[in-house]
Every structure is written in C-alpha cells, then in structure tokens.
Enzyme design. Sequence first.
Site, short mmCIF file in Angstrom:
data_model
loop_
_atom_site.label_atom_id
_atom_site.label_comp_id
_atom_site.label_asym_id
_atom_site.label_seq_id
_atom_site.Cartn_x
_atom_site.Cartn_y
_atom_site.Cartn_z
N ASP A 87 1.45 12.60 1.19
CA ASP A 87 1.40 12.26 2.39
C ASP A 87 1.83 13.15 3.26
O ASP A 87 1.01 13.16 4.52
CB ASP A 87 2.37 10.99 2.49
CG ASP A 87 1.82 9.65 1.83
OD1 ASP A 87 0.62 9.74 1.59
OD2 ASP A 87 2.78 8.93 1.36
N ARG A 88 2.71 14.19 3.17
CA ARG A 88 3.36 14.52 4.22
C ARG A 88 3.21 16.33 3.80
O ARG A 88 3.92 16.72 3.13
CB ARG A 88 4.80 14.39 4.50
CG ARG A 88 4.68 12.98 4.85
CD ARG A 88 6.19 12.42 5.10
NE ARG A 88 7.00 12.49 4.05
CZ ARG A 88 6.91 11.50 2.96
NH1 ARG A 88 6.10 10.69 3.09
NH2 ARG A 88 7.70 11.92 1.67
N ARG A 128 4.63 -4.10 8.21
CA ARG A 128 4.53 -4.06 6.94
C ARG A 128 6.29 -4.06 6.34
O ARG A 128 7.23 -3.28 6.77
CB ARG A 128 4.24 -2.89 6.14
CG ARG A 128 4.61 -2.46 4.74
CD ARG A 128 3.98 -1.16 4.24
NE ARG A 128 4.44 -0.52 3.02
CZ ARG A 128 3.69 0.58 2.70
NH1 ARG A 128 2.85 1.11 3.18
NH2 ARG A 128 4.11 1.03 1.38
N ASP A 129 6.86 -5.01 5.61
CA ASP A 129 8.04 -5.04 5.20
C ASP A 129 8.21 -4.30 3.65
O ASP A 129 7.52 -5.14 2.73
CB ASP A 129 8.91 -6.79 5.15
CG ASP A 129 10.14 -6.65 4.45
OD1 ASP A 129 10.68 -5.70 3.75
OD2 ASP A 129 11.16 -7.52 4.82
N TYR A 131 -5.28 0.63 3.34
CA TYR A 131 -4.78 0.35 4.47
C TYR A 131 -5.53 -0.77 5.41
O TYR A 131 -6.76 -0.48 5.14
CB TYR A 131 -4.18 1.34 5.27
CG TYR A 131 -2.69 2.00 5.06
CD1 TYR A 131 -2.36 1.79 3.79
CD2 TYR A 131 -2.13 2.92 6.07
CE1 TYR A 131 -1.06 2.23 3.39
CE2 TYR A 131 -0.97 3.39 5.51
CZ TYR A 131 -0.52 3.01 4.21
OH TYR A 131 0.84 3.62 3.70
N ARG A 189 -6.95 10.66 5.04
CA ARG A 189 -6.22 9.09 4.85
C ARG A 189 -5.80 8.35 6.02
O ARG A 189 -6.07 9.21 7.04
CB ARG A 189 -5.37 9.15 3.37
CG ARG A 189 -5.85 8.72 2.30
CD ARG A 189 -5.02 7.99 1.30
NE ARG A 189 -4.76 6.65 2.02
CZ ARG A 189 -3.46 6.19 1.86
NH1 ARG A 189 -2.80 6.55 1.08
NH2 ARG A 189 -3.31 4.93 2.40
N GLY A 195 10.23 -8.47 1.74
CA GLY A 195 9.29 -9.43 2.07
C GLY A 195 7.61 -9.05 1.77
O GLY A 195 7.43 -8.04 2.01
#
Length: 446
Positions: A128-129, A269-270, A383, A95, A274
């Site tokens: 992810d990790r 990316r906020d 993404y 990914r 936002g």
Amino acid sequence: MQIAILVTTVTLHFNQYECDSLADNQVMPCEPIIIERNITEIIYLTNTTIEKEICPKLMEYRNWSRPQCKITGFAPFSKDNSIRLSAGGDIWVTREPYVSCDPGKCYQFALGQGTTLDNKHSNDTIHDRIPHRTLLMNELGVPFHLGTRQVCIAWSSSSCHDGKAWLHVCVTGDDKNATASFIYDGRLVDSMGSWSQNILRTQESECVCINGTCTVVMTDGSASGRADTRILFIEEGKIVHISPLSGSAQHVEECSCYPRYPSVRCICRDNWKGSNRPIVDINIKDYSIDSRYVCSGLVGDTPRNNDRSSSSDCKNPNNDKGNHGVKGWAFDDGNDVWMGRTISKDSRSGYETFKVIDGWSTPNSKSQINRQVIVDRDNRSGYSGIFSVESKGCINRCFYVELIRGRKQETRVWWTSSSIVVFCGTSGTYGKGSWPDGANINFMPI
C-alpha cells in the site's frame, strides 16, 4: 456581389459588456454600456458572422442545499476497463480509486504505483505505502494512461471541489511520521505531520465542501485497536479547525462522506470491533462531531456473520468479525438506508446494493427491498464509496466499486491493480446484469 449604399444619420444602441477580473478570482457582474453614435454606413450584402463575448460565469461556493433525489435503485454510469486495456497498452497500476465531480464534470481518481502494468516495476505492487505512489486524476471514463496527470505524491488521499477550485488531501512518507499535504487550486497551501506516528491516513474517496468550508476525516493509530481520528475543516486549502471524534463509534477509517445540508455525513469502516458501519455526523458551522452505527441488521462490512445472525443496535459496534474490513458506503433515505456490500460475507467477491426499511432508525432492521447485483459473486470486487452530483432539482447519490485483479488471489501474475465501475441513483426502471472487471488473467503481462 451586390452593394447598397445607405447615407443617413442613425442612433445605434450597443449593449457592450465588460468583464473585469478582481482579486481572489472574483468576477464583476456584467453591466450594460449604452453608446450613441451618428454614422454613415456602407452595407455589403454578403454573409456576415457576428461574434459576441460572453462573460464568464460567476464562481460560487457550493452549498448542497437541495433535497436528496428520490430513487428506486441504481443505473449503470461508467466503466473504465483499465485491466483489460493493460493487456495491450500502457495503463497505470492503481488501487483505491474514487470519483468526485466539480460543478460541470466528473473525474476519477486513483493511487498509482509509479508504474504501468506491462513493466517490471509492477512486480509486488500489492504493497500500500511506497514513496512512488501518486494521486492520478482523469475525466471519468478515461483510463489512467501515460498522459494522466499526477496531482500529488500520495499513498492515501481525498479530493473535493468547493465550487471554485479543487482541494486535494495527499498523505505520503514514513509509516511512523507521514505528512499530509493540502493542495488547493494547484498550489500547496498547508500541511500536517503524523499525530500518533502510526500510518496517518484519510478517506480514499471524496471530501465534502459546504459554503467554502471543506471537511475531511483522518485517522492515525492502530488498524486493529484504538486509534486517534480527527476531523479537519479546511478553507481554500488552509486548515482552520480540527475536531476530535466524539460519540459512540469505536474505530473509524476510510469514510465515505456526502453532503446533508447544512452538515456532512460519513459512513466508515470499523476495522477493530464491528462489522456494522460507523456513522460520523459533522456540523460545518460549529465544528461539532457525533458518531454512532448504522442501525440495519444487514451489516455492510466484510467479513461479517450471515444475515440471520448479524446485528446492530444503532449505537455500538456489534463485535462480530470486526477485525479487518473493507471501505464501503451507505446513505440515509428518511428512516430507511440504501447500502452496498460484497456478496460474499468472507471475501471481497461480488457486489450488491439494496434498501433496508427502517434501517436508519430502528435497531437490527432486516427488511430488504430493491436488491441489485452489480458484480456477480464469482468475480472479485474491492473498495467502494459514494459521491454526490447536484442536478437542477435535487442531489443524486452515486457509488463506485473497485474491481481488484492480480495478487494475492491470482498468483499467475506478480502485480496487483484495479479497474472501476460506477452507478448512479435513478427514479426510473432498470434491468439486471453483472459488470465485473472482465480481464482474462491468462492474456495479461506477468
């Protein structure tokens, strides 16, 4: 064979070139040496091949000083079909892919999960990790097969080429005390530990180098609240300066950066307040930082409000569905802005690009032109990010889209992986289409 014997005295002028290597990979400019000789020749009249040594080209730091290419939209460039190929071959589970180029060739990167897809270790790779994740690197268009190079250990990364060698920023370790390794020209040069003890992370796309100084944006802290973002300046792998984030951006993650000589500009990316995207401007010379938000009222993050009710005032987060988000990109074109986003306002489905007139300069601009569908709304995306390619006359902007498959949405299988599709700016004409991942989930290993 005919033989002609010529006995005479001649003066020959040979242009020989010496290429002496110096320290620090510098190459001495080639100098001609004139050699005069009196010779007697026996000439054989036959086929002869004469080879001459060509001096290696002097490596120089990239400065990205050419203007940005004028474009009308984007044309298809590359697609690796990794998931489809995984149905019958040994392809890595990955990914967070991205693309970056050295002066002569483009490469694709991704974070591998330490396993191929048709392997029981691929179960539960939605996480992810993990310590087994590594940064993979292949020539663009070459899927991540078993022979793929593992550049470093990483569950978050960024890479860029300064004109002489590759820099890789690789983050791995415990969530509360991770390490960022800085690898330059294949050697570990520097490192940095977590400064907020809350998932140190970086861009997941290319960093940018100008005149030997590379800059990368890193964040440590809450993913849904105040975090500590810092901009690192790196020379040949060594951290030479660190600047804190300043300006009006409230939360900055997963920046997509591009050279805007003599500075670097990032669209981020906020993940807190936002759905409009933060801008980070980085001054390479004095290390100063400024930030704000993209003016376009057609906002770029997901989730977001519908286009009628979405907004942006150029300065502040819009407080519209700001919590959560997805990595994305945009770039300025005079007063206008080119941008990409998911077609769905709620999920990572479909992908579109377009230009917003005055979207860089005027609050809440919503005049859209040159819209293109990259992935239709019925197919998954993920993404996306930017990379830049220097041509003879200008700097072209390109982007990639991650095409995620597997869990959570596709519960028939236990894995999560992705492929990639890549487009580049064009000044020509173009047609229509859709370029989804394309794998039939029923054909895939479970």
